[in-house]
Motif scaffolding. Sequence first.
Motif, PDB file in Angstrom:
ATOM      1  N   ILE A  56      -4.125   2.647  -6.333  1.00 20.61           N
ATOM      2  CA  ILE A  56      -3.922   1.239  -5.979  1.00 20.61           C
ATOM      3  C   ILE A  56      -4.269   1.104  -4.504  1.00 20.61           C
ATOM      4  CG2 ILE A  56      -2.272  -0.663  -5.871  1.00 20.61           C
ATOM      5  CD1 ILE A  56      -0.600   0.955  -7.959  1.00 20.61           C
ATOM      6  N   TRP A  57      -5.370   0.434  -4.219  1.00 24.29           N
ATOM      7  CA  TRP A  57      -5.904   0.396  -2.855  1.00 24.29           C
ATOM      8  C   TRP A  57      -5.315  -0.751  -2.034  1.00 24.29           C
ATOM      9  CZ3 TRP A  57      -7.926   4.850  -2.177  1.00 24.29           C
ATOM     10  CH2 TRP A  57      -8.707   5.467  -3.167  1.00 24.29           C
ATOM     11  N   VAL A  58      -5.018  -0.445  -0.781  1.00 16.62           N
ATOM     12  CA  VAL A  58      -4.660  -1.484   0.185  1.00 16.62           C
ATOM     13  C   VAL A  58      -5.702  -1.453   1.294  1.00 16.62           C
ATOM     14  CG1 VAL A  58      -3.082   0.041   1.477  1.00 16.62           C
ATOM     15  CG2 VAL A  58      -2.884  -2.442   1.706  1.00 16.62           C
ATOM     16  N   VAL A  59      -6.212  -2.618   1.630  1.00 17.60           N
ATOM     17  CA  VAL A  59      -7.195  -2.762   2.703  1.00 17.60           C
ATOM     18  C   VAL A  59      -6.475  -3.360   3.905  1.00 17.60           C
ATOM     19  CG1 VAL A  59      -9.378  -3.815   3.404  1.00 17.60           C
ATOM     20  CG2 VAL A  59      -9.020  -3.149   1.015  1.00 17.60           C
ATOM     21  N   THR A  60      -6.470  -2.639   5.011  1.00 20.97           N
ATOM     22  CA  THR A  60      -5.839  -3.119   6.236  1.00 20.97           C
ATOM     23  C   THR A  60      -6.923  -3.567   7.199  1.00 20.97           C
ATOM     24  OG1 THR A  60      -4.017  -1.548   5.972  1.00 20.97           O
ATOM     25  CG2 THR A  60      -4.298  -2.531   8.156  1.00 20.97           C
ATOM     26  N   ILE A  61      -6.842  -4.815   7.634  1.00 22.02           N
ATOM     27  CA  ILE A  61      -7.804  -5.340   8.594  1.00 22.02           C
ATOM     28  C   ILE A  61      -7.050  -5.655   9.879  1.00 22.02           C
ATOM     29  CG2 ILE A  61      -9.511  -7.126   9.078  1.00 22.02           C
ATOM     30  CD1 ILE A  61     -10.011  -7.390   6.141  1.00 22.02           C
ATOM     31  N   SER A  62      -7.320  -4.876  10.903  1.00 21.84           N
ATOM     32  CA  SER A  62      -6.605  -5.006  12.164  1.00 21.84           C
ATOM     33  C   SER A  62      -7.426  -4.371  13.268  1.00 21.84           C
ATOM     34  CB  SER A  62      -5.235  -4.331  12.065  1.00 21.84           C
ATOM     35  OG  SER A  62      -4.508  -4.472  13.258  1.00 21.84           O
ATOM     36  N   GLU A  63      -7.157  -4.796  14.496  1.00 23.73           N
ATOM     37  CA  GLU A  63      -7.894  -4.237  15.630  1.00 23.73           C
ATOM     38  C   GLU A  63      -7.342  -2.880  16.045  1.00 23.73           C
ATOM     39  OE1 GLU A  63      -9.692  -6.290  19.584  1.00 23.73           O
ATOM     40  OE2 GLU A  63      -7.555  -5.853  19.652  1.00 23.73           O
ATOM     41  N   SER A  64      -6.081  -2.619  15.733  1.00 25.05           N
ATOM     42  CA  SER A  64      -5.467  -1.350  16.115  1.00 25.05           C
ATOM     43  C   SER A  64      -4.492  -0.901  15.037  1.00 25.05           C
ATOM     44  CB  SER A  64      -4.718  -1.497  17.445  1.00 25.05           C
ATOM     45  OG  SER A  64      -3.595  -2.343  17.287  1.00 25.05           O
ATOM     46  N   THR A  65      -3.967   0.307  15.191  1.00 24.13           N
ATOM     47  CA  THR A  65      -2.999   0.835  14.229  1.00 24.13           C
ATOM     48  C   THR A  65      -1.575   0.410  14.567  1.00 24.13           C
ATOM     49  OG1 THR A  65      -2.866   2.883  15.538  1.00 24.13           O
ATOM     50  CG2 THR A  65      -4.438   2.840  13.707  1.00 24.13           C
ATOM     51  N   THR A  66      -1.379  -0.236  15.719  1.00 25.35           N
ATOM     52  CA  THR A  66      -0.052  -0.713  16.101  1.00 25.35           C
ATOM     53  C   THR A  66       0.375  -1.847  15.180  1.00 25.35           C
ATOM     54  OG1 THR A  66      -0.538  -0.185  18.409  1.00 25.35           O
ATOM     55  CG2 THR A  66       1.352  -1.623  17.990  1.00 25.35           C
ATOM     56  N   PRO A  67       1.570  -1.764  14.592  1.00 28.95           N
ATOM     57  CA  PRO A  67       2.020  -2.838  13.689  1.00 28.95           C
ATOM     58  C   PRO A  67       2.091  -4.184  14.403  1.00 28.95           C
ATOM     59  CG  PRO A  67       3.408  -0.895  13.471  1.00 28.95           C
ATOM     60  CD  PRO A  67       2.548  -0.669  14.669  1.00 28.95           C
ATOM     61  N   LYS A  68       1.487  -5.186  13.801  1.00 26.83           N
ATOM     62  CA  LYS A  68       1.514  -6.549  14.330  1.00 26.83           C
ATOM     63  C   LYS A  68       1.907  -7.487  13.195  1.00 26.83           C
ATOM     64  CE  LYS A  68      -2.804  -6.416  15.796  1.00 26.83           C
ATOM     65  NZ  LYS A  68      -3.226  -5.028  15.656  1.00 26.83           N
ATOM     66  N   PRO A  69       2.382  -8.708  13.527  1.00 28.85           N
ATOM     67  CA  PRO A  69       2.722  -9.659  12.458  1.00 28.85           C
ATOM     68  C   PRO A  69       1.580  -9.760  11.451  1.00 28.85           C
ATOM     69  CG  PRO A  69       3.376 -10.546  14.573  1.00 28.85           C
ATOM     70  CD  PRO A  69       2.612  -9.287  14.862  1.00 28.85           C
ATOM     71  N   ALA A  70       1.933  -9.737  10.165  1.00 29.72           N
ATOM     72  CA  ALA A  70       0.892  -9.575   9.147  1.00 29.72           C
ATOM     73  C   ALA A  70       1.080 -10.526   7.968  1.00 29.72           C
ATOM     74  CB  ALA A  70       0.887  -8.136   8.646  1.00 29.72           C
ATOM     75  N   LEU A  71      -0.039 -10.759   7.295  1.00 26.11           N
ATOM     76  CA  LEU A  71      -0.049 -11.418   5.986  1.00 26.11           C
ATOM     77  C   LEU A  71      -0.436 -10.379   4.945  1.00 26.11           C
ATOM     78  CD1 LEU A  71      -1.862 -14.861   6.460  1.00 26.11           C
ATOM     79  CD2 LEU A  71       0.562 -14.470   6.012  1.00 26.11           C
ATOM     80  N   LEU A  72       0.236 -10.423   3.813  1.00 25.17           N
ATOM     81  CA  LEU A  72      -0.111  -9.567   2.682  1.00 25.17           C
ATOM     82  C   LEU A  72      -0.723 -10.441   1.597  1.00 25.17           C
ATOM     83  CD1 LEU A  72      -0.046  -6.992   0.942  1.00 25.17           C
ATOM     84  CD2 LEU A  72       2.336  -7.552   0.364  1.00 25.17           C
ATOM     85  N   ILE A  73      -1.959 -10.133   1.211  1.00 24.56           N
ATOM     86  CA  ILE A  73      -2.662 -10.903   0.182  1.00 24.56           C
ATOM     87  C   ILE A  73      -2.877 -10.009  -1.032  1.00 24.56           C
ATOM     88  CG2 ILE A  73      -4.759 -12.202  -0.356  1.00 24.56           C
ATOM     89  CD1 ILE A  73      -5.030 -12.813   2.623  1.00 24.56           C
TER      90      ILE A  73
END
Length: 547
Positions: A56-73
Amino acid sequence: MRKKLLFLFVLCFGITHAQKDYLSYENLTKSLKELDAKSKYCTVKSIGKSSGGREIWVVTISESTTPKPALLITAGLDGKYRAGTQITLKMIDNVLKNDKLVAILKEKTIYFVPAVNPDAIDAAFGAVKMEKRGNDTKTDDDRDGKIGEDPFEDLNKDGLITQLRIEDVTGSFIESPEDSRVLIKADPTKNQVGKYVLISEGIDTDKDGMFNEDFSEGVNIDKNFTFDYPAFEKGAGVYVASEPETRALLDFLYLNQNIYGVLTFGMHNNLSETPKYDSKLASSRIIKGWLEKDSKAAEQVSKLYTQKAAIKGGPKMPMTKGNFAQAAYFHAGRFSFSTPGWWVPKVEAKKDSLYSKLEKPAEKDKEELNSEVSFLKWADSQNIKNVFVDWSVIKHPDFPNQKVEVGGFIPYALNNPPVKFLEETANKHMLFVEELLAAMPKIETNVAEVEKIKENLYRVTIKVANKGLLPTYTEIGDKIRFVSKMKTEILLQKNQIMVSGRKYFIRNSMQADESEEYSWLISGTGKVTITTGCATAGFKEVIADLK
């Protein structure tokens, strides 16, 4: 015979052509890994395996690996709705090509889980096509202690599992006056008399009087979640969160505290019409209605959806039991929105066409057009073939003296149009996501005020405000006590002493344009650091110089 073979060849070729752009699980995996390799903002990893052993794949789109406020789609929970997966894939591509969105990623993160139920994706590519909603878990659907003893059968050998209509005096269905291909329930108040029994295509293999009741369709992941679980309902699983797909998605949601909200592409819609505040439901021992402040925030999100992104005309598709969208709000405390993403557009009827009289119904007969009729009307207007198998007579061993016809909608056709029709909706939903990201809470502080009281004694004051359109997190988050609260903390150096004030202040969700002031009395000189915020809204750091 030759005509029949030619018909089947054309039909199957047409289906293959219409479905060719829907990706198999193998091609989906390949596409995601290609994105991972090409873009520095995109990473792909597995959050678990399905019942059938697929990642089950999750695609993370972010500028860095630091956790930032996120939306899960998320998409692809219910195997019946494959279009959601295609829409999310297009959205991922749009994000990576959009410079404006890439800039937003400096402060935000987007997680995509395009296929929560990967087993169902591959089921659509079977030798015999049937509309399977569940995963690969073997289920005893009729609860008789046996599995798979009464499956579907392809009686007309066209490679599709459709329906049977049987002429019977006990029947409760009639042909729709709007389109004779569609069967509707007879309405006695209109002097309608039922003519047909409607069942799935197959025979009564185990001779128990029921047809195809135990095919072992697997567990529908969107009925297996923790809120309002539909126990003993077909497709819901043997117990709540029994499936590895369900647990993998819940684990991901709970462990990533920075997820602000969830957007699900599925068979429900609370974006076109938002959840209304109901004091009785919201104050019951088991909360079953959106809380008041959350409902007001949802209204703002709906405006972004229908006005800013111009996604209008959404159908009424109420929430069902055990689905992910509800568990995300009521149990995980996140803002949670769901949409089918695509629905049948309204079509102007041609003059003197079959549907022309339906465009302006008489005042006394203003009823909503049957959804199946609406779909066929749209498909005809777009010259889309191979969505319906015309009724044809067959011999059926269980009904030797009755007229039996096989036909109906081709599996998946009603909810999954040709991929080319998803391009526009993916673009519009990406615009909505862009607006939603911009509307998320934004923590702002003033420059720290430093007042010298006397030698080596200073009063430090800051004001914290939420300048976003939405609150820092949900109101229900404060009730379930799982979402991280707003925290304002001061860090002192070794030579500094706090004379008055607290090391940190904890408060509930901060609404849009709400602010609060914090003050400390500090003995000593040098710099102090103040951090404020929460995981779902981000953190702000302020440095005050005591001198």
